[in-house]
Design a protein around this motif. Structure first.
Motif, PDB file in Angstrom:
ATOM      1  N   ASP B  75     -26.198 -15.657  17.606  1.00  0.00           N
ATOM      2  CA  ASP B  75     -25.206 -14.614  17.828  1.00  0.00           C
ATOM      3  C   ASP B  75     -25.391 -13.593  16.704  1.00  0.00           C
ATOM      4  O   ASP B  75     -24.949 -13.800  15.577  1.00  0.00           O
ATOM      5  CB  ASP B  75     -23.809 -15.235  17.777  1.00  0.00           C
ATOM      6  CG  ASP B  75     -22.747 -14.256  18.215  1.00  0.00           C
ATOM      7  OD1 ASP B  75     -22.870 -13.085  17.855  1.00  0.00           O
ATOM      8  OD2 ASP B  75     -21.814 -14.674  18.919  1.00  0.00           O
ATOM      9  N   PRO B  77     -24.575 -10.411  15.389  1.00  0.00           N
ATOM     10  CA  PRO B  77     -23.669  -9.838  14.369  1.00  0.00           C
ATOM     11  C   PRO B  77     -23.043 -10.902  13.474  1.00  0.00           C
ATOM     12  O   PRO B  77     -22.975 -10.733  12.245  1.00  0.00           O
ATOM     13  CB  PRO B  77     -22.616  -9.106  15.196  1.00  0.00           C
ATOM     14  CG  PRO B  77     -22.771  -9.546  16.585  1.00  0.00           C
ATOM     15  CD  PRO B  77     -24.182 -10.016  16.749  1.00  0.00           C
ATOM     16  N   VAL B  78     -22.612 -11.998  14.080  1.00  0.00           N
ATOM     17  CA  VAL B  78     -21.980 -13.052  13.275  1.00  0.00           C
ATOM     18  C   VAL B  78     -22.998 -13.672  12.336  1.00  0.00           C
ATOM     19  O   VAL B  78     -22.713 -13.956  11.167  1.00  0.00           O
ATOM     20  CB  VAL B  78     -21.346 -14.116  14.192  1.00  0.00           C
ATOM     21  CG1 VAL B  78     -20.665 -15.180  13.373  1.00  0.00           C
ATOM     22  CG2 VAL B  78     -20.352 -13.482  15.131  1.00  0.00           C
ATOM     23  N   VAL B 127     -18.811 -21.852   8.332  1.00  0.00           N
ATOM     24  CA  VAL B 127     -18.500 -22.211   9.723  1.00  0.00           C
ATOM     25  C   VAL B 127     -19.168 -21.231  10.680  1.00  0.00           C
ATOM     26  O   VAL B 127     -19.821 -21.630  11.647  1.00  0.00           O
ATOM     27  CB  VAL B 127     -16.972 -22.221   9.910  1.00  0.00           C
ATOM     28  CG1 VAL B 127     -16.635 -22.441  11.359  1.00  0.00           C
ATOM     29  CG2 VAL B 127     -16.352 -23.288   9.056  1.00  0.00           C
ATOM     30  N   LEU B 128     -19.023 -19.927  10.377  1.00  0.00           N
ATOM     31  CA  LEU B 128     -19.594 -18.938  11.287  1.00  0.00           C
ATOM     32  C   LEU B 128     -21.120 -18.956  11.228  1.00  0.00           C
ATOM     33  O   LEU B 128     -21.786 -18.826  12.262  1.00  0.00           O
ATOM     34  CB  LEU B 128     -19.077 -17.548  10.929  1.00  0.00           C
ATOM     35  CG  LEU B 128     -17.581 -17.367  11.186  1.00  0.00           C
ATOM     36  CD1 LEU B 128     -17.139 -16.025  10.684  1.00  0.00           C
ATOM     37  CD2 LEU B 128     -17.282 -17.495  12.658  1.00  0.00           C
ATOM     38  N   TRP B 131     -22.166 -21.819  13.312  1.00  0.00           N
ATOM     39  CA  TRP B 131     -21.916 -21.611  14.737  1.00  0.00           C
ATOM     40  C   TRP B 131     -22.884 -20.573  15.314  1.00  0.00           C
ATOM     41  O   TRP B 131     -23.455 -20.762  16.393  1.00  0.00           O
ATOM     42  CB  TRP B 131     -20.475 -21.143  14.956  1.00  0.00           C
ATOM     43  CG  TRP B 131     -20.201 -20.805  16.382  1.00  0.00           C
ATOM     44  CD1 TRP B 131     -19.954 -21.686  17.388  1.00  0.00           C
ATOM     45  CD2 TRP B 131     -20.179 -19.506  16.968  1.00  0.00           C
ATOM     46  NE1 TRP B 131     -19.783 -21.008  18.568  1.00  0.00           N
ATOM     47  CE2 TRP B 131     -19.909 -19.673  18.332  1.00  0.00           C
ATOM     48  CE3 TRP B 131     -20.363 -18.224  16.458  1.00  0.00           C
ATOM     49  CZ2 TRP B 131     -19.823 -18.591  19.204  1.00  0.00           C
ATOM     50  CZ3 TRP B 131     -20.272 -17.158  17.322  1.00  0.00           C
ATOM     51  CH2 TRP B 131     -20.001 -17.352  18.683  1.00  0.00           C
ATOM     52  N   LEU B 139     -24.544 -26.584  13.788  1.00  0.00           N
ATOM     53  CA  LEU B 139     -23.179 -26.736  14.296  1.00  0.00           C
ATOM     54  C   LEU B 139     -22.519 -27.954  13.667  1.00  0.00           C
ATOM     55  O   LEU B 139     -21.358 -27.911  13.268  1.00  0.00           O
ATOM     56  CB  LEU B 139     -23.203 -26.860  15.818  1.00  0.00           C
ATOM     57  CG  LEU B 139     -21.820 -26.802  16.444  1.00  0.00           C
ATOM     58  CD1 LEU B 139     -21.243 -25.425  16.273  1.00  0.00           C
ATOM     59  CD2 LEU B 139     -21.876 -27.162  17.906  1.00  0.00           C
ATOM     60  N   ALA B 142     -21.550 -27.058  10.286  1.00  0.00           N
ATOM     61  CA  ALA B 142     -20.377 -26.189  10.274  1.00  0.00           C
ATOM     62  C   ALA B 142     -19.115 -26.985  10.550  1.00  0.00           C
ATOM     63  O   ALA B 142     -18.077 -26.773   9.907  1.00  0.00           O
ATOM     64  CB  ALA B 142     -20.548 -25.088  11.317  1.00  0.00           C
TER      65      ALA B 142
ATOM     66  N   ASN C  24     -16.095 -12.928  24.006  1.00  0.00           N
ATOM     67  CA  ASN C  24     -16.494 -14.107  23.242  1.00  0.00           C
ATOM     68  C   ASN C  24     -15.315 -14.603  22.405  1.00  0.00           C
ATOM     69  O   ASN C  24     -14.730 -13.847  21.630  1.00  0.00           O
ATOM     70  CB  ASN C  24     -17.669 -13.709  22.337  1.00  0.00           C
ATOM     71  CG  ASN C  24     -18.314 -14.911  21.698  1.00  0.00           C
ATOM     72  OD1 ASN C  24     -17.629 -15.858  21.321  1.00  0.00           O
ATOM     73  ND2 ASN C  24     -19.622 -14.883  21.590  1.00  0.00           N
ATOM     74  N   VAL C  26     -15.104 -16.621  19.861  1.00  0.00           N
ATOM     75  CA  VAL C  26     -15.258 -16.619  18.406  1.00  0.00           C
ATOM     76  C   VAL C  26     -15.157 -15.197  17.854  1.00  0.00           C
ATOM     77  O   VAL C  26     -14.544 -14.954  16.812  1.00  0.00           O
ATOM     78  CB  VAL C  26     -16.592 -17.272  18.001  1.00  0.00           C
ATOM     79  CG1 VAL C  26     -16.850 -17.089  16.528  1.00  0.00           C
ATOM     80  CG2 VAL C  26     -16.556 -18.742  18.324  1.00  0.00           C
ATOM     81  N   HIS C  27     -15.725 -14.230  18.601  1.00  0.00           N
ATOM     82  CA  HIS C  27     -15.591 -12.838  18.146  1.00  0.00           C
ATOM     83  C   HIS C  27     -14.119 -12.423  18.135  1.00  0.00           C
ATOM     84  O   HIS C  27     -13.659 -11.759  17.199  1.00  0.00           O
ATOM     85  CB  HIS C  27     -16.395 -11.911  19.060  1.00  0.00           C
ATOM     86  CG  HIS C  27     -17.871 -12.087  18.925  1.00  0.00           C
ATOM     87  ND1 HIS C  27     -18.787 -11.365  19.619  1.00  0.00           N
ATOM     88  CD2 HIS C  27     -18.583 -12.939  18.156  1.00  0.00           C
ATOM     89  CE1 HIS C  27     -19.995 -11.739  19.293  1.00  0.00           C
ATOM     90  NE2 HIS C  27     -19.901 -12.708  18.403  1.00  0.00           N
ATOM     91  N   LEU C  30     -12.528 -13.741  15.143  1.00  0.00           N
ATOM     92  CA  LEU C  30     -12.912 -12.997  13.944  1.00  0.00           C
ATOM     93  C   LEU C  30     -12.051 -11.746  13.803  1.00  0.00           C
ATOM     94  O   LEU C  30     -11.574 -11.427  12.708  1.00  0.00           O
ATOM     95  CB  LEU C  30     -14.381 -12.606  14.021  1.00  0.00           C
ATOM     96  CG  LEU C  30     -15.360 -13.699  13.630  1.00  0.00           C
ATOM     97  CD1 LEU C  30     -16.776 -13.203  13.798  1.00  0.00           C
ATOM     98  CD2 LEU C  30     -15.119 -14.092  12.197  1.00  0.00           C
ATOM     99  N   ILE C  68     -11.176 -21.898  15.126  1.00  0.00           N
ATOM    100  CA  ILE C  68     -12.629 -21.766  15.300  1.00  0.00           C
ATOM    101  C   ILE C  68     -13.259 -23.133  15.487  1.00  0.00           C
ATOM    102  O   ILE C  68     -14.161 -23.324  16.312  1.00  0.00           O
ATOM    103  CB  ILE C  68     -13.232 -21.024  14.092  1.00  0.00           C
ATOM    104  CG1 ILE C  68     -12.858 -19.556  14.175  1.00  0.00           C
ATOM    105  CG2 ILE C  68     -14.735 -21.187  14.048  1.00  0.00           C
ATOM    106  CD1 ILE C  68     -13.541 -18.688  13.176  1.00  0.00           C
ATOM    107  N   MET C  72     -15.479 -23.959  18.644  1.00  0.00           N
ATOM    108  CA  MET C  72     -16.856 -24.410  18.479  1.00  0.00           C
ATOM    109  C   MET C  72     -17.097 -25.693  19.243  1.00  0.00           C
ATOM    110  O   MET C  72     -18.135 -25.877  19.873  1.00  0.00           O
ATOM    111  CB  MET C  72     -17.147 -24.651  16.998  1.00  0.00           C
ATOM    112  CG  MET C  72     -17.621 -23.428  16.292  1.00  0.00           C
ATOM    113  SD  MET C  72     -17.968 -23.577  14.550  1.00  0.00           S
ATOM    114  CE  MET C  72     -17.711 -25.226  14.125  1.00  0.00           C
TER     115      MET C  72
END
Lengths: 171, 331, 198
Positions: B75, B77-78, B127-128, B131, B139, B142, C24, C26-27, C30, C68, C72
């Motif tokens: 993913d 950007p994350v 965590v991010l 993920w 994962l 995380a 999404n 998770v997004h 955030l 989160i 996840m």
């Protein structure tokens, strides 16, 4: 809890132990004469190539890193036309040395053969041949072999009787 | 009105703290490897430059020159912001660290809470990152990180409340001044010190609590997919965290800049205070590395049950006893 | 310090809008975290640093991590989005939307009316928060703590390992029984065949 503290103490005591590291390029470790390192081709005491191009080393090699081509000189002596060892494949197992009937191929205590180009690790015969007899001084295959060869007849070899004349009736 | 001199002083403080913190964190790459080597009967990196000191530089150049690979399944950007978060939160935490009397970037009156807030934000980085990598080892790392850090954050905060109760302030400079008037907090708050130390190790994900990374089980845990400078940021972030926790231990329990002054005064005394803080900080950094050399990694359920069944009740008991003592003393 | 407040407020509203519109999960979380951080800044500017710190530690730092954590574990794929858009018919969102619009109108009215703007109050130190909580609001704090204790005990009860359903209890201690219980079909395949058939 006490065992934890004891662990710390035991580790801290290591601060003053002798270092086990060998500072390699400056300080080189002893390598035994039979150490299996860079492979060479030796010569007999007369200065001739020992290799008779029997292909036994190439057959014994588990990684197929040896390639050669046999040929004969005008005296009927076999020798390799080319002899090539790809050291980027070689695992230094020493099987070629064990297979060799003439002590021609030998492993030496030298391992410093790093290269930047892989192709430089392919050694040709002129790279492999040394001027001396290596680990077996005084041994000359043709001097003990029973075959007839230019300049040496049947029975001229060391510890060899002259051939029996089968046509003679004398005992 | 804010005078020009104040602005210069503030900028100097910020730049100075940033420079020292980042230098120590980078230098720890070398320090840790040398110290670990010392305790394992080796030499460690001693080739690049005098005593191998330029190893830091060589490592940095290597990390910068490496391919900055983002996996196609990640993913994006994350994946990119995750390593930045750890650096940002830890560097922000340095803002409330008093380096000497009246030398601090921001002497907040909720300084300790600010530190706890920043360290709890740091969890997101792990965590991010794990993920976003979209990798099962990441994962798992995380997941472990989030569970571990939430659990240990709880009693990290509680272990500090004893200090706060006795000093009567969340302000870190007040805490040091209390120690100046009375005694270093390590004596009256010894359980709090031990608990904070353990929680600090867990919070910075150092061995023996490095389960989010756990190289022998999870490849490299949450940063398995990271390379180049993104990995470098996790790396330096970890060392920054170690520096921060060590400095905080020094400030909270070992009197911060306090120490023998040898009759000095003025700026020389301030400089000596900074030196004392650095000395104490390095002692604890050394202890962190000693832990790494000495202790094996626990199982994850052991980690969690220690946290909740031992550390939390102990922190609560410490808080209770401290509260009772403070109440009887004030009457 | 007014401009700080307005910037933080705009960030909070914008982040919340982004949070609502993300596909999404998770997004979205955030953006929610960013929104919570912005709210913390608002608290700080309004002179409540203690509340700001708690906002970050508890909401942004702990509760959101748990969110989160759960997301996840769920591994929500694109199919979940389709399912959600199928559920989200106008009849479902019309009611809440009207109510929310009324609230939004009220906020706009309050903000536009004079004399009700923000007033940076005197800074509230942590001690005063503590004294207030354990003074006039003692009963409320105790009630909240009872509620939390109840939640804790409930969670412990739900998460407790059921001693009766241990493996030896369900499958029996005898290996022949346990073998057939624990998916031993592969091993026994063809064992019902009579000897004479071969």
């Amino acid at each position: 809890m006490l065992s934890l503290l004891r662990t710390f103490w035991e580790i801290l005591k290591h601060t003053f132990r002798r270092r086990l590291t060998v500072q390699y390029p400056e300080e080189k470790p002893y390598l035994a004469p039979r150490w299996r390192g860079r492979i060479i081709l030796s010569r007999d005491p007369d200065g001739e190539e020992r290799c008779v191009a029997c292909y036994l080393c190439a057959v014994a090699c588990p990684v197929d890193c040896i390639s050669l081509q046999a040929t004969e000189d005008k005296n009927g002596r076999r020798y390799p036309e080319f002899f090539r060892i790809n050291f980027s494949r070689c695992i230094f197992c020493g099987f070629c040395e064990e297979a060799c009937p003439t002590y021609a191929i030998q492993l030496t205590p030298d391992f410093e053969m790093g290269e930047y180009k892989r192709q430089n690790l392919v050694y040709e015969k002129e790279d492999l041949l040394i001027s001396g007899p290596g680990k077996y001084p005084g041994y000359n295959f043709w001097r003990v072999a029973g075959v007839e060869i230019g300049g040496k007849g049947k029975g001229d070899a060391e510890r060899e009787d002259p051939p029996t004349d089968v046509r003679s009736l004398l005992p | 009105m804010i005078s020009f001199k104040d602005i210069v002083a503030a900028v100097l403080t910020v730049v100075g703290v940033l420079f020292v913190a980042l230098t120590i964190a980078a230098g720890l790459i070398w320090v840790e490897r040398r110290l670990l080597a010392v305790w394992q009967d080796r030499y460690g990196p001693n080739r690049v430059g005098p005593l191998g000191l330029f190893q830091v530089l060589a490592d940095t150049i290597k990390l910068l020159a490496k391919e900055d690979w983002i996996p196609p399944f990640a993913d994006k950007p994350v994946f990119v912001i995750a390593p930045a978060i750890v650096m940002i939160t830890v560097l922000f935490s340095f803002a409330v660290l008093p380096v000497a009397r009246n030398i601090v970037i921001a002497d907040l009156n909720v300084g300790l809470l600010y530190f706890l807030a920043m360290s709890s934000m740091g969890v997101y980085s792990i965590v991010l990152g794990g993920w976003a990598s979209d990798n099962k080892y990441s994962l798992l790392g995380a997941l472990r990180a989030s569970a571990q850090m939430i659990s240990y954050e709880v009693f990290m905060g509680l272990s500090l409340m004893g200090v706060v109760l006795v000093a009567g302030s969340f302000k870190l400079s007040d805490v040091v001044e209390w120690q100046n008037r009375n005694v270093w907090f390590v004596l009256p708050q010894f359980p709090g010190f031990v608990l904070f130390l353990i929680a600090g190790i867990a919070e910075t994900r150092r061995l023996p609590f490095d389960l989010p990374e756990a190289d022998s089980e999870l490849v490299a845990g949450f940063h398995s997919e990271y390379s180049g400078m993104k990995f470098g940021m996790f790396f330096v972030g970890e060392y920054l965290g170690v520096t921060l926790v060590s400095a905080l231990i020094a400030v909270l329990f070992f009197g911060g800049w306090l120490g023998p002054v040898f009759g000095l005064a003025g700026w020389a005394r301030t400089a000596l205070g900074i030196v004392w803080l650095l000395v104490k900080t390095f002692l604890f950094i050394g202890f962190f590395i000693l832990l790494r050399a000495a202790l094996p990694r626990p199982r994850f359920d052991q980690l969690m049950s220690w946290g909740w069944k031992w550390m939390l009740p102990l922190a609560l008991a410490n808080l209770l006893v401290t509260g009772a003592v403070v109440m009887t003393m004030s009457k | 310090m007014d401009w700080l407040f307005y910037i933080a407020a705009v960030v909070a509203v914008g982040a919340t809008l982004m949070m609502l519109t993300r596909q999404n999960a998770v997004h979205a979380l955030l953006y929610l975290i960013v929104s919570l951080l912005a709210v913390a800044v608002v608290f700080f500017v309004l002179g409540a640093p203690f509340a700001a710190a708690l906002e970050v530690i508890i909401y942004a730092g702990a509760i959101m991590v748990l969110f989160i954590f759960v997301v996840m574990l769920l591994n929500v794929g694109p199919r979940a989005g389709e399912l959600e858009s199928a559920w989200l018919t106008p009849t479902v969102w019309a009611g809440p939307a009207v109510l929310a619009a009324i609230l939004a109108g009220e906020i706009v009215y309050i903000l536009s009316s004079p004399g009700l703007g923000i007033e940076p109050a005197a800074e509230i130190p942590p001690e005063r928060v503590g004294l207030a909580l354990y003074g006039p609001y003692l009963v409320a704090v105790e009630l909240a703590s009872m509620l939390l204790l109840g939640g804790l005990v409930g969670a412990y009860h739900l998460g407790r390992e059921d001693r009766v359903r241990l493996e030896t209890a369900t499958h029996g201690v005898h290996t022949d029984v346990a073998g057939s219980d624990s998916g031993g079909d592969l091993v026994r395949a063809g064992s019902d065949r009579t000897a004479g058939a071969a």
